[in-house]
Enzyme design. Structure first.
Site, PDB file in Angstrom:
ATOM      1  CG  ASP A  35     -10.450  77.632  44.163  1.00 29.28           C
ATOM      2  OD1 ASP A  35      -9.618  77.527  45.083  1.00 29.28           O
ATOM      3  OD2 ASP A  35     -10.790  77.562  43.210  1.00 29.28           O
ATOM      4  CG  PHE A  53     -20.566  77.766  38.389  1.00 26.11           C
ATOM      5  CD1 PHE A  53     -20.566  78.973  39.758  1.00 26.11           C
ATOM      6  CD2 PHE A  53     -21.704  77.534  37.816  1.00 26.11           C
ATOM      7  CE1 PHE A  53     -21.904  79.797  39.345  1.00 26.11           C
ATOM      8  CE2 PHE A  53     -22.958  78.591  37.657  1.00 26.11           C
ATOM      9  CZ  PHE A  53     -22.778  79.694  38.544  1.00 26.11           C
ATOM     10  CG  ASP A  54     -12.877  75.396  40.419  1.00 22.95           C
ATOM     11  OD1 ASP A  54     -13.138  74.308  39.884  1.00 22.95           O
ATOM     12  OD2 ASP A  54     -12.281  76.485  41.581  1.00 22.95           O
ATOM     13  N   GLY A  55     -15.252  74.073  40.289  1.00 22.51           N
ATOM     14  CA  GLY A  55     -16.278  73.525  41.737  1.00 22.51           C
ATOM     15  C   GLY A  55     -15.341  73.814  42.718  1.00 22.51           C
TER      16      GLY A  55
END
Length: 312
Positions: free
Chosen positions: A293, A178-180
């Site tokens: 994103d 996951f990106d933050g």
């Protein structure tokens, strides 16, 4: 809520309880490579496409971007049931398709050919098939169509856009990256960064250090994954989760770590990239899926053969 026009139950697969399962919906173009067929659909229309699919119904479709992820999810189910045959907290996969059931036979046959444990095939004639996600209890939706993904996110369902690419199937266990900001977390710090630059964002993070970051669009999915992850010791877990964020560890990492702790979300490894490219670290992790994103990060992941999903 009306049922999709036609739902085909896969009787070869034990049906899960949607109130306890982690339901993942994938579209046919996310799980299989249908680029040629999609081109035919756009150029020659639905009838020609249906004819082609019916004529090739016994020819398995090649794996698509989300294929390895779905296989790894199945592996997790096997491990969970090995340790507790009565467990109901399992992954449940359904395929959502704008095909008619006639042209969908090839999709069902392809899933069976590869031994994919897909419990339901939903053939929906509506323009917006995402209206059926909530009624099926879907926690994550993967699609190759941007409008679908945006509609799902608007409906409050964790969703991401899958880009077609050649994917090397990584080995088990299931590895999810996951990106933050704007993925696991809200985009509040991103917005400060846009308005006030890095210095402003760092000051904001320091001032807010004790306050957990808001929820991002994939938090609900990550939390359910974390709940399954906690059934195992760290050494024996069939699930590994990673945070790979553009934040710097020194100035902006503390609040991220505190937020994860506050949520009770177990993350195996966290990488604070301080703006450096994510491709090299992703190549090392070899995840089954990477959520981000930033399209430049998705591109970097694709360049190293990592299956990626964009959260718009």
């Amino acid at each position: 809520m009306a049922e999709p026009e036609s739902t085909v139950i896969n009787t070869d697969v034990k049906q899960k309880d949607p109130s306890t399962a982690l339901v993942i919906a994938v579209t046919t173009r996310a799980i299989f490579s249908l680029e040629e067929e999609h081109k035919l659909y756009l150029e020659k229309g639905k009838e020609e496409y249906t004819r082609h699919q019916q004529a090739n119904k016994d020819k398995p479709l090649p794996p698509g971007t989300a294929f390895a992820f779905i296989q790894a999810v199945q592996y997790v189910n096997e491990k969970i049931l090995e340790s507790n045959p009565a467990e109901r907290d399992l992954f449940d996969i359904l395929v959502l398709s704008n095909n008619s059931p006639e042209s969908g036979t090839r999709i069902i046959n392809s899933a069976k050919h590869y031994g994919l444990e897909i419990s339901k095939f939903c053939f929906v004639s509506d323009e917006d098939s995402t209206q059926y996600l909530k009624s099926h209890g879907v926690k994550l939706f993967l699609s190759a169509d941007r409008t679908d993904v945006c509609n799902a996110l608007r409906r409050g369902v964790s969703a991401a856009l899958v880009f077609q690419q050649e994917v090397q199937a990584p080995s088990t266990p299931l590895r999810v990256v996951f990106d933050g900001d704007a993925v696991l977390f809200s985009d509040e710090t991103d917005q400060i960064f846009q308005e006030q630059g890095l210095e402003g964002a760092v000051q904001y993070e320091r001032a807010m250090e004790a306050v957990p970051i808001g929820e991002g669009p994939l938090k609900a999915f990550a939390m359910h994954l974390g709940k399954m992850r906690k059934k195992f010791s760290q050494e024996k877990s069939p699930i590994r989760t990673y945070l790979v964020t553009a934040r710097s560890g020194r100035d902006m990492g503390i609040r991220a770590i505190k937020t994860l702790r506050e949520w009770g979300l177990p993350i195996d490894e966290a990488f604070f990239m301080d703006g450096a490219p994510k491709g090299p670290i992703l190549a090392q992790i070899q995840p089954h899926i990477f959520f981000d994103d930033g399209l430049h990060n998705i591109q970097g992941a694709q360049n190293v053969g990592v299956p990626s999903a964009w959260v718009p």
